[in-house]
Design a protein around this motif. Structure first.
Motif, PDB file in Angstrom:
ATOM      1  N   LEU A   6       6.530 -14.830 -13.880  1.00 39.74           N
ATOM      2  CA  LEU A   6       5.281 -13.919 -14.095  1.00 39.74           C
ATOM      3  C   LEU A   6       4.515 -13.694 -12.816  1.00 39.74           C
ATOM      4  O   LEU A   6       4.052 -12.552 -12.696  1.00 39.74           O
ATOM      5  N   HIS A   7       4.535 -14.484 -11.879  1.00 38.37           N
ATOM      6  CA  HIS A   7       3.817 -14.196 -10.645  1.00 38.37           C
ATOM      7  C   HIS A   7       4.597 -13.003  -9.780  1.00 38.37           C
ATOM      8  O   HIS A   7       3.618 -12.081  -9.505  1.00 38.37           O
ATOM      9  N   TYR A   8       5.738 -13.343  -9.801  1.00 34.37           N
ATOM     10  CA  TYR A   8       6.534 -12.088  -8.853  1.00 34.37           C
ATOM     11  C   TYR A   8       6.682 -10.788  -9.872  1.00 34.37           C
ATOM     12  O   TYR A   8       7.441  -9.768  -9.364  1.00 34.37           O
ATOM     13  N   GLY A   9       6.556 -10.860 -11.235  1.00 32.16           N
ATOM     14  CA  GLY A   9       6.567  -9.650 -12.123  1.00 32.16           C
ATOM     15  C   GLY A   9       8.097  -9.310 -12.386  1.00 32.16           C
ATOM     16  O   GLY A   9       8.739  -8.339 -12.063  1.00 32.16           O
ATOM     17  N   LEU A  10       9.037 -10.551 -12.174  1.00 24.88           N
ATOM     18  CA  LEU A  10      10.400 -10.277 -12.676  1.00 24.88           C
ATOM     19  C   LEU A  10      10.825 -10.156 -14.023  1.00 24.88           C
ATOM     20  O   LEU A  10      12.018  -9.812 -13.880  1.00 24.88           O
ATOM     21  N   GLY A  11       9.856 -10.098 -14.926  1.00 26.81           N
ATOM     22  CA  GLY A  11      10.528  -9.896 -16.176  1.00 26.81           C
ATOM     23  C   GLY A  11      11.179  -8.470 -16.406  1.00 26.81           C
ATOM     24  O   GLY A  11      12.282  -8.727 -16.992  1.00 26.81           O
ATOM     25  N   ASP A  12      10.637  -7.561 -15.975  1.00 29.22           N
ATOM     26  CA  ASP A  12      11.297  -6.198 -16.418  1.00 29.22           C
ATOM     27  C   ASP A  12      12.723  -6.019 -15.526  1.00 29.22           C
ATOM     28  O   ASP A  12      13.717  -5.620 -16.082  1.00 29.22           O
ATOM     29  N   ALA A  13      12.802  -6.450 -14.419  1.00 27.41           N
ATOM     30  CA  ALA A  13      14.132  -6.637 -13.727  1.00 27.41           C
ATOM     31  C   ALA A  13      15.151  -7.353 -14.120  1.00 27.41           C
ATOM     32  O   ALA A  13      16.129  -7.178 -14.513  1.00 27.41           O
TER      33      ALA A  13
END
Length: 608
Positions: free
Chosen positions: A237-244
């Motif tokens: 969540l912090h690094y915004g890895l979801g989409d990748a």
């Protein structure tokens, strides 16, 4: 037993002898599981196989009786026709009940056989050595066993019953056809061959396709865990890895999907053509039956029966041959299950309960160890002696071999060269439970068991029960007494938010439980702690370092904080798997070497 490096060949289709052996061993598992249940299913299968041809024969008698009653108008002929209606209804009712019972009994067999096979897989996995289970090939075999082979033994059994049912049906249909039109038997057999040829051709292709995709399946499962696992949620969540992560997951799916669609497309086209060919054979037979009936050779009842028999017979041939081809594919997967079960476990458990030199302690004698595929050794000719009641400190940069040394000292790895001895006896010769009683270990990283606090502590003695006093001592040694006292259910508290009633702990709190687990075995005279204070606050770390050792107990302490090692009787500095310096703190500082430099680096900020 096969070696895991050669157990999966580039072409994974196993030889015939392995397939025959796998089928025989599957039957042996079934025989051990529930022999009475399989006998009941076999009996019901035979009954279910005989009833449809019997119903067709009764329908023939019924139609002929109806035609006769119409022609004569006699009450007796009408009663005959009505009696055949009752008989036919009774046969169909019995068939319905038998099929329901078959579904019920097969569901029971599915559950029990599935458990038996899953237990075999888990039992095998639990007996693998650490070095063995870490091999990528073994991980692939475990994935195939869990995803494919666990369900395939049941499928293989069910297809065996399908073969039995189709064979009995076919024999009864053949007998009825032989009495009226023997040549239809040949036509019936020919009508089922096209589908059999297609199924046989594609069963091997499907097996090769799906087993070859094991690495992609492992990566896809891992990406799923990164998105759904609470342990990865913070950084995701912090690094915004979801989409990748979802993008990579989608790419893997599309790649596998394209290959799957090509395979399914070929099967659909060729299967449809072969199906049309089989239907044409049936249509030709039906036209002949109608033409002969019109010519007066067959009665209307015979015509109806023969058409039904031809269709049922062709279906039985398809079912029989389809069961054979399906069994072929099932056996391909089941051979992988038994390839896993036959693997060398990598653990040659000893039988001795004590060494020839009681009180000698732990010795490393020119020990070397190299990980499979690694460019160099993780440990290279390491020697030291840990006598009872002494403290040994291990220090070194990441990758210097400290954790590997811990695994060798605990008997989890066997050295490639040299010996690890306890009381003068090689660890490989110790009986595993006897060795475990002598050594308590806190690994890094340690496991946070999503179970109760009690389970987390008692895992240190194989989940045996600790007395209340022993539990208190273990918690005190792990600096966890106050933590457990603050929990509403005490040692019975369920941990982790994965469960509705669970309580989540901080990293330092989990570490306290891991330390308590290492201290749970009060009989252990050697304690190995790998970075035990990494997540502790300064006060807890000071309390840990001030705690005295139990009389006669020795300690191996691994820490990047060199201040924790000042009280050690001996300190070993590892670099690239070799001991480059050894001595107590004062001696190493006096040498002015690598240890002194590291200590100065850590001390300078405090001096400033």
């Amino acid at each position: 037993m096969p070696d895991p490096d050669t157990a999966i060949a580039d072409d994974p289709v196993p030889p015939w002898r392995d397939r025959v052996s796998a089928a025989a061993r599957t039957l042996a598992i079934i025989a051990r599981t529930r022999p009475g249940l399989t006998a009941a299913i076999a009996a019901l299968t035979i009954i279910a196989a005989l009833l449809p041809p019997a119903a067709l024969y009764i329908s023939k008698l019924l139609i002929d009786a109806v035609v006769a009653a119409i022609d004569t108008g006699l009450d007796a002929d009408r009663m005959v026709a009505l009696r055949w209606v009752v008989v036919e209804a009774a046969i169909l009712a019995v068939l319905l009940v038998v099929r329901r019972l078959l579904l019920f009994e097969k569901a029971r067999l599915h559950a029990e056989l599935g458990f038996a096979v899953a237990r075999l897989i888990l039992d095998k996995a639990s007996r693998f050595s650490l070095a063995r289970i870490e091999l990528p090939r073994v991980q692939e075999m475990l994935i195939h066993a869990k995803q494919f082979a666990a369900a395939r033994p049941y499928a293989l059994v069910v297809r065996g019953f399908d073969v039995l049912q189709a064979a009995v049906t076919l024999i009864s249909i053949t007998a009825l056809l032989a009495a009226s039109a023997p040549w239809l038997i040949i036509l019936m057999l020919l009508g089922g061959l096209p589908a059999f040829i297609g199924n046989l051709r594609f069963s091997g292709d499907a097996y090769r396709f799906y087993t070859a995709r094991s690495p992609q399946m492992r990566e896809r499962n891992y990406l799923e865990s990164l998105v759904t696992n609470e342990a990865a949620a913070r950084e995701r969540l912090h690094y915004g890895l979801g989409d990748a992560l979802l993008g990579r997951y989608s790419g893997l799916f599309r790649d596998m999907y394209r290959g799957d669609q090509k395979l399914q497309g070929r099967q659909a086209v060729i299967g449809s053509l072969l199906g049309v060919l089989g239907s044409a054979v049936f249509l030709g037979g039906k036209l002949w039956i109608v033409a002969v009936t019109i010519a007066g050779r067959f009665s209307l009842g015979q015509m109806t029966m023969l058409i039904g028999l031809l269709k049922q017979g062709q279906n039985a041939v398809n079912a029989l041959l389809g069961a054979f081809t399906g069994s072929y594919e099932d056996i391909l997967y089941v051979t992988r299950l038994f390839a896993l079960l036959d693997l060398e476990e990598g653990r040659n458990a000893g039988t001795l309960m004590a060494g020839p030199a009681p009180g000698d302690g732990l010795r490393f004698d020119a020990v070397s160890f190299t990980y499979p595929g690694a460019p160099g050794p993780a440990l290279d000719r390491v020697s030291f002696h840990l006598s009872p009641g002494t403290r040994l400190g291990l220090v070194g940069i990441n990758g210097s071999g400290k954790t590997t040394l811990v695994k060798l000292a605990a008997g989890l790895y066997q050295p490639d060269a040299g010996r690890v001895l306890l009381d003068g006896l090689s660890l490989a010769e110790w009986e595993p439970t006897a060795l475990a009683r002598r050594i308590g270990v806190m690994f890094q990283p340690h496991v946070n068991f999503k179970l109760s606090v009690r389970d987390n502590i008692e895992a240190g003695i194989g989940l045996s029960s600790l007395s209340p006093d022993a539990m208190e001592r273990a918690l005190a040694s792990g600096l966890a007494t106050e933590l457990v006292g603050s929990l509403a259910e005490g040692v019975e508290t369920r941990l982790s938010k994965r469960f509705a009633e669970g309580v989540e702990l901080s990293g330092g709190q989990w570490q306290r439980l891991a330390m308590a687990r290492a201290h749970a075995n009060e009989d252990a005279d050697i304690l190995i702690l790998d970075e035990p204070t990494a997540a502790l606050d300064a006060e807890a770390e000071a309390a840990f370092m001030a705690a005295p050792l139990a009389p006669g107990r020795s300690l191996i302490l691994i820490s990047h904080r060199l201040s924790n090692l000042r009280t050690a009787d001996q300190i070993i500095l590892l670099e690239h798997g070799r001991i480059i310096e050894a001595g107590n703190h004062e001696t190493l500082i006096g040498l002015g070497g690598a240890y002194a430099d590291l200590f100065a680096l850590q001390a300078d900020p405090y001096r400033t």
